[in-house]
Design a protein around this motif. Structure first.
Motif, mmCIF file in Angstrom:
data_model
loop_
_atom_site.group_PDB
_atom_site.id
_atom_site.type_symbol
_atom_site.label_atom_id
_atom_site.label_comp_id
_atom_site.label_asym_id
_atom_site.label_seq_id
_atom_site.Cartn_x
_atom_site.Cartn_y
_atom_site.Cartn_z
ATOM 1 N N GLY A 335 -8.735 11.548 -82.573
ATOM 2 C CA GLY A 335 -9.916 10.943 -81.971
ATOM 3 C C GLY A 335 -9.612 9.530 -81.519
ATOM 4 N N GLN A 336 -10.376 8.567 -82.016
ATOM 5 C CA GLN A 336 -10.188 7.170 -81.648
ATOM 6 C C GLN A 336 -9.271 6.428 -82.620
ATOM 7 O OE1 GLN A 336 -14.519 6.275 -81.470
ATOM 8 N NE2 GLN A 336 -14.089 5.583 -79.401
ATOM 9 N N THR A 337 -8.674 7.155 -83.532
ATOM 10 C CA THR A 337 -7.849 6.542 -84.567
ATOM 11 C C THR A 337 -6.368 6.733 -84.274
ATOM 12 O OG1 THR A 337 -9.541 6.937 -86.251
ATOM 13 C CG2 THR A 337 -7.311 6.532 -87.030
ATOM 14 N N LEU A 338 -5.620 5.646 -84.408
ATOM 15 C CA LEU A 338 -4.168 5.703 -84.339
ATOM 16 C C LEU A 338 -3.626 5.215 -85.670
ATOM 17 C CD1 LEU A 338 -1.600 6.094 -82.495
ATOM 18 C CD2 LEU A 338 -1.680 3.619 -82.168
ATOM 19 N N ALA A 339 -2.940 6.083 -86.392
ATOM 20 C CA ALA A 339 -2.389 5.728 -87.696
ATOM 21 C C ALA A 339 -0.870 5.827 -87.636
ATOM 22 C CB ALA A 339 -2.936 6.658 -88.776
ATOM 23 N N THR A 340 -0.209 4.812 -88.146
ATOM 24 C CA THR A 340 1.244 4.790 -88.193
ATOM 25 C C THR A 340 1.690 4.655 -89.636
ATOM 26 O OG1 THR A 340 1.305 3.716 -86.024
ATOM 27 C CG2 THR A 340 3.331 3.704 -87.320
ATOM 28 N N PHE A 341 2.493 5.588 -90.092
ATOM 29 C CA PHE A 341 3.019 5.604 -91.453
ATOM 30 C C PHE A 341 4.515 5.296 -91.382
ATOM 31 C CE2 PHE A 341 -0.546 8.426 -91.026
ATOM 32 C CZ PHE A 341 -1.313 8.235 -92.173
ATOM 33 N N VAL A 342 4.975 4.417 -92.241
ATOM 34 C CA VAL A 342 6.384 4.022 -92.237
ATOM 35 C C VAL A 342 6.924 4.101 -93.660
ATOM 36 C CG1 VAL A 342 8.066 2.261 -91.610
ATOM 37 C CG2 VAL A 342 5.917 2.430 -90.330
ATOM 38 N N ALA A 343 8.029 4.803 -93.826
ATOM 39 C CA ALA A 343 8.706 4.874 -95.122
ATOM 40 C C ALA A 343 10.109 4.308 -94.954
ATOM 41 C CB ALA A 343 8.769 6.311 -95.625
ATOM 42 N N GLU A 344 10.408 3.248 -95.696
ATOM 43 C CA GLU A 344 11.728 2.625 -95.665
ATOM 44 C C GLU A 344 12.363 2.860 -97.031
ATOM 45 O OE1 GLU A 344 13.726 -1.820 -95.396
ATOM 46 O OE2 GLU A 344 11.665 -1.503 -94.710
#
Length: 370
Positions: A335-344
């Motif tokens: 929808g109107q949501t942009l989620a970014t997940f980062v695993a280091e």
């Protein structure tokens, strides 16, 4: 913290996020919202018109408010970066101004986002910034938010501070970002808080009462937070997904939540930095550049996976190690949501492989409460 490059141009937050992007990129978040009004520098009184000593005449109210002279009192060798005249950047309701400096220990950045005139929603949002400690002596309201990446590291430093302030129909947000601690160089969160608060006073935002700056948390922000981003995936869920034994520490920011585990220099599941950033669009949907990568079916409206390695280890963020740092990204649009997940993570040769870690990561993101 791993910077999320793909969100820099996305419309969906107040002008602060755009200012924070410049600061974060200089050191290592970001977005703007659609303009709340069409007022330019002359359409309403701005902080630059009545600040102590007057403005510099750049035509940019944010730069006229926090002048190079004032910025130089925060850090002596700060220099202007990308001042673009009096117009607000496209898609931003705030005037933006940035200063930075570079040294052998890394870059320092001070960013300014001035919304003038600000809407009632802008004012309310500034006054409700999560995990923000009140400051006396500035404007009608002011608070400090420590967002930085030093909890649990050498010296117990708490740095990377953001000043949120309101005066009349103006909102001021000033992120002050410094490099991660290195040998012999540990940031002083208290000194940073005093410096950025004094800059607002020097710019004419004092209210006549004594400046009273809260102390920086001794070991960074608390392990609990009301930041809704942190509710998408709890610390327990992240720990279980990667098989970590350590309880992570929580570092909530304005639009992000970051979990750091206990053995960042030792290969294995406890050598993990996990970050979630969520941005909300005000229009029909997110218009950020799509992250290039492998498509993931059945996750949001669209999801992509990307991974990279740093052969020498991410020495600026953690102790050096013989095992390469693997950084995995998943960007989800819903929808109107942009989620970014980062695993280091430092993937141990004796533990799950990179492919197994990838599948653990994807399964975790599927469980996120988007």
């Amino acid at each position: 913290m791993v910077a999320v490059e793909t969100s820099a141009a996305w419309a969906g937050r107040r002008g602060f996020a755009a200012a924070m992007t410049t600061a974060a990129l200089a050191v290592s978040l970001a977005a703007c919202s659609q303009p709340a009004g069409q007022g330019g520098p002359g359409s309403a009184p701005t902080a630059s018109t009545d600040a102590a000593g007057g403005g510099t005449g750049t035509g940019n109210p944010a730069c006229d408010l926090i002048t190079p002279e004032i910025a130089g009192k925060v850090v002596p060798d700060l220099s202007p970066v990308g001042q673009g005249g009096g117009a607000r950047p496209p898609g931003s309701e705030a005037y933006l101004c940035s200063y930075s400096s570079k040294s052998d220990s890394g870059s320092v950045a001070l960013s300014v986002a001035l919304t003038s005139p600000a809407s009632a929603a802008d004012v309310a949002a500034a006054k409700s910034a999560p995990d923000c400690s009140p400051v006396a002596g500035i404007g009608d309201f002011a608070c400090l938010q420590w967002t930085g990446h030093f909890q649990g590291e050498a010296g117990g430093a708490s740095a990377n501070v953001v000043l949120h302030a309101v005066r009349g129909t103006e909102v001021l947000e000033m992120p002050y970002v410094v490099p991660p601690p290195m040998a012999g160089s540990v940031p002083d969160g208290d000194a940073m808080a005093r410096a950025v608060s004094q800059a607002a006073i020097d710019a004419g935002w004092g209210n006549g009462t004594p400046l009273n700056v809260p102390a920086a948390p001794a070991v960074g922000p608390p392990d609990s937070t009301n930041n809704p981003v942190c509710a998408l995936l709890t610390a327990v869920e992240v720990r279980q997904a990667f098989g970590a034994s350590k309880e992570p520490q929580v570092l909530p920011g304005e639009v992000s939540c970051r979990y750091t585990f206990g053995n960042l220099g030792t290969p294995g599941p406890d050598s993990l930095i996990f970050t979630v950033e969520v941005l909300e669009a005000t229009g029909p949907g997110p218009d950020a550049p799509a992250m290039e990568g492998e498509s993931i079916a059945g996750l949001g409206d669209k999801a992509v996976f990307l991974a990279r390695t740093e052969p020498t280890g991410s020495k600026s963020l953690r102790p050096a190690a013989n095992v390469p740092t693997t950084v995995m990204y998943i960007q989800v649009t819903k929808g109107q949501t942009l989620a970014t997940f980062v695993a280091e993570i430092l993937i141990s040769p004796a533990g799950p492989s990179a492919e197994q870690t990838k599948q653990q990561f994807i399964a975790l993101v599927r469980s996120a409460r988007l």
